[in-house]
Motif scaffolding. Structure first.
Motif, PDB file in Angstrom:
ATOM      1  N   ARG A   4       0.813  -1.216   0.000  1.00 57.71           N
ATOM      2  CA  ARG A   4       0.000   0.000   0.000  1.00 57.71           C
ATOM      3  C   ARG A   4       0.849   1.270   0.000  1.00 57.71           C
ATOM      4  N   ALA A   5       2.118   1.156   0.399  1.00 61.26           N
ATOM      5  CA  ALA A   5       2.987   2.330   0.380  1.00 61.26           C
ATOM      6  C   ALA A   5       3.204   2.852  -1.034  1.00 61.26           C
ATOM      7  N   ASP A   6       2.946   1.997  -2.032  1.00 57.84           N
ATOM      8  CA  ASP A   6       3.100   2.412  -3.426  1.00 57.84           C
ATOM      9  C   ASP A   6       1.906   3.199  -3.935  1.00 57.84           C
ATOM     10  N   LEU A   7       0.802   3.203  -3.174  1.00 65.88           N
ATOM     11  CA  LEU A   7      -0.418   3.859  -3.623  1.00 65.88           C
ATOM     12  C   LEU A   7      -0.377   5.352  -3.329  1.00 65.88           C
ATOM     13  N   SER A   8      -1.181   6.091  -4.054  1.00 60.17           N
ATOM     14  CA  SER A   8      -1.288   7.517  -3.774  1.00 60.17           C
ATOM     15  C   SER A   8      -2.015   7.718  -2.442  1.00 60.17           C
ATOM     16  N   PRO A   9      -1.833   8.869  -1.794  1.00 58.05           N
ATOM     17  CA  PRO A   9      -2.534   9.128  -0.527  1.00 58.05           C
ATOM     18  C   PRO A   9      -4.049   9.015  -0.655  1.00 58.05           C
ATOM     19  N   GLN A  10      -4.599   9.405  -1.832  1.00 56.90           N
ATOM     20  CA  GLN A  10      -6.052   9.365  -2.013  1.00 56.90           C
ATOM     21  C   GLN A  10      -6.566   7.926  -2.061  1.00 56.90           C
ATOM     22  N   VAL A  11      -5.854   7.061  -2.788  1.00 63.09           N
ATOM     23  CA  VAL A  11      -6.267   5.660  -2.871  1.00 63.09           C
ATOM     24  C   VAL A  11      -6.128   4.995  -1.509  1.00 63.09           C
ATOM     25  N   LEU A  12      -5.032   5.256  -0.820  1.00 63.89           N
ATOM     26  CA  LEU A  12      -4.824   4.661   0.500  1.00 63.89           C
ATOM     27  C   LEU A  12      -5.904   5.113   1.478  1.00 63.89           C
ATOM     28  N   HIS A  13      -6.281   6.377   1.389  1.00 65.79           N
ATOM     29  CA  HIS A  13      -7.354   6.877   2.254  1.00 65.79           C
ATOM     30  C   HIS A  13      -8.663   6.122   1.981  1.00 65.79           C
ATOM     31  N   LEU A  14      -8.970   5.896   0.714  1.00 67.74           N
ATOM     32  CA  LEU A  14     -10.189   5.176   0.364  1.00 67.74           C
ATOM     33  C   LEU A  14     -10.150   3.741   0.883  1.00 67.74           C
ATOM     34  N   LEU A  15      -9.014   3.067   0.742  1.00 71.55           N
ATOM     35  CA  LEU A  15      -8.878   1.707   1.262  1.00 71.55           C
ATOM     36  C   LEU A  15      -9.153   1.665   2.757  1.00 71.55           C
ATOM     37  N   ARG A  16      -8.597   2.601   3.474  1.00 66.13           N
ATOM     38  CA  ARG A  16      -8.794   2.636   4.930  1.00 66.13           C
ATOM     39  C   ARG A  16     -10.248   2.917   5.295  1.00 66.13           C
ATOM     40  N   PHE A  18      -4.768   0.015 -12.095  1.00 66.27           N
ATOM     41  CA  PHE A  18      -5.099  -0.923 -11.035  1.00 66.27           C
ATOM     42  C   PHE A  18      -5.843  -2.163 -11.531  1.00 66.27           C
ATOM     43  N   ARG A  19      -6.605  -2.014 -12.624  1.00 68.17           N
ATOM     44  CA  ARG A  19      -7.530  -3.084 -12.981  1.00 68.17           C
ATOM     45  C   ARG A  19      -7.756  -3.079 -14.487  1.00 68.17           C
ATOM     46  N   LEU A  20      -7.710  -4.275 -15.077  1.00 65.17           N
ATOM     47  CA  LEU A  20      -8.133  -4.465 -16.464  1.00 65.17           C
ATOM     48  C   LEU A  20      -9.057  -5.667 -16.492  1.00 65.17           C
ATOM     49  N   LYS A  21     -10.064  -5.594 -17.342  1.00 67.47           N
ATOM     50  CA  LYS A  21     -10.968  -6.724 -17.483  1.00 67.47           C
ATOM     51  C   LYS A  21     -11.662  -6.612 -18.836  1.00 67.47           C
ATOM     52  N   GLY A  22     -11.923  -7.755 -19.433  1.00 63.09           N
ATOM     53  CA  GLY A  22     -12.586  -7.729 -20.719  1.00 63.09           C
ATOM     54  C   GLY A  22     -12.387  -9.008 -21.484  1.00 63.09           C
TER      55      GLY A  22
END
Length: 304
Positions: free
Chosen positions: A133-145, A246-250
């Protein structure tokens, strides 16, 4: 009138929500209950809807997040489900960018709140993503928490990708964020669904809005392939992707096959499953601050 049980499946992109949804539907039907599903996708093309088997009341909301850009459409979708179907359970799978509390606030409309018994939020956490999670941006980490903080039940998923000491440490960290929720260690989102039967709602705590449009530049795009591509070249492209995807699908048609493969990618892990029929060759890409022009150019080069 008996109330309809409502569950919200929360968790960041690629954590395992759709896998849990598929098993939850089977469990409800085997228990003699009819579930209905509301699925939310960030992109304009539905990919995960094929996880819903025929006979299950289903509606989906595309091209936005329940908790922000398409709230006004949600009431109409729920009213349509209630008007057209009789069902026992409503399962809402949110987009990975959704703040769970904002989703709950949206679904508990005065128009039909008396029809629903909100059971709680189930948050699925990708163990490998949490580890890194240290690789994530502060905004993404905040959302995860925030997704962990407001859960009634937390699934620490994909524990086969971490060691036992890390599992114990991560459980402790999640209990520090949310002491009231049970934390289960899972592989492939597999649980004893009695845990959901016995789920007790944790009253919403004070939360910090996700402010996705202002802070989290999470975006989605759809690329449509028009011809088969070479598998090795595609995998080379995957290795070159930035960490902000973060995500690919198809569905992708490779040159060695007459039928397409369904494709899922989350945090460096690609999964290919061969389909038995032709499918629309759409690839949904979700990430933070996407360089869409560059991605289209790179994928277009694979088709030459």
């Amino acid at each position: 009138m008996k109330k309809i049980n409502v569950y919200v499946l929360s968790g960041f992109l690629g954590s395992g929500k759709t896998t849990l949804l598929r098993e939850f539907i089977s469990y409800e039907k085997n228990a003699g209950r009819l579930p209905a599903v509301l699925m939310n996708e960030l992109g304009s093309v539905s990919i995960d809807s094929d996880a819903i088997d025929k006979g299950t009341p289903f509606t989906e909301m595309l091209d936005g997040c329940i908790c922000c850009t398409i709230q006004e459409k949600l009431e109409a979708q729920l009213q349509e489900l209630l008007f057209n179907y009789s069902f026992d359970t409503l399962i809402i799978e949110t987009t990975g960018a959704a703040h769970p509390v904002e989703v709950v606030d949206s679904i508990m409309s005065p128009l039909f709140a008396d029809r629903f018994d909100f059971k709680g939020i189930v948050t699925i956490v990708d163990a490998l993503r949490w580890k890194k999670r240290a690789d994530l941006s502060p905004q993404v980490l905040h959302l995860l928490r925030e997704q962990i903080k407001h859960a009634s039940l937390i699934l620490l998923n994909k524990v086969d990708l971490i060691n036992e000491m890390e599992s114990g440490t991560f459980v402790f960290e999640m209990q520090q964020l949310n002491a009231e929720a049970k934390v289960l260690l899972t592989k492939h989102s597999q649980i004893n669904f009695v845990e959901l039967d016995n789920l007790e709602r944790i009253e919403n705590k004070k939360y910090e809005p996700s402010q996705l449009n202002k802070n989290l530049s999470l975006q989605s795009m759809v690329y449509t392939f028009h011809r088969p591509i070479e598998l090795e070249e595609f995998e080379d492209w995957l290795k070159s992707m930035p960490d902000t995807i973060f995500r690919l699908k198809g569905y992708i048609l490779f040159q060695h096959s007459s039928l397409p493969y369904s494709f899922q990618y989350s945090y460096g892990m690609p999964i290919y499953l061969k389909e038995e029929m032709k499918m629309p060759l759409n690839l949904v890409i979700i990430g933070e601050g996407l360089n869409k022009d560059r991605i289209r150019k790179e994928l277009g080069a694979l088709e030459k």
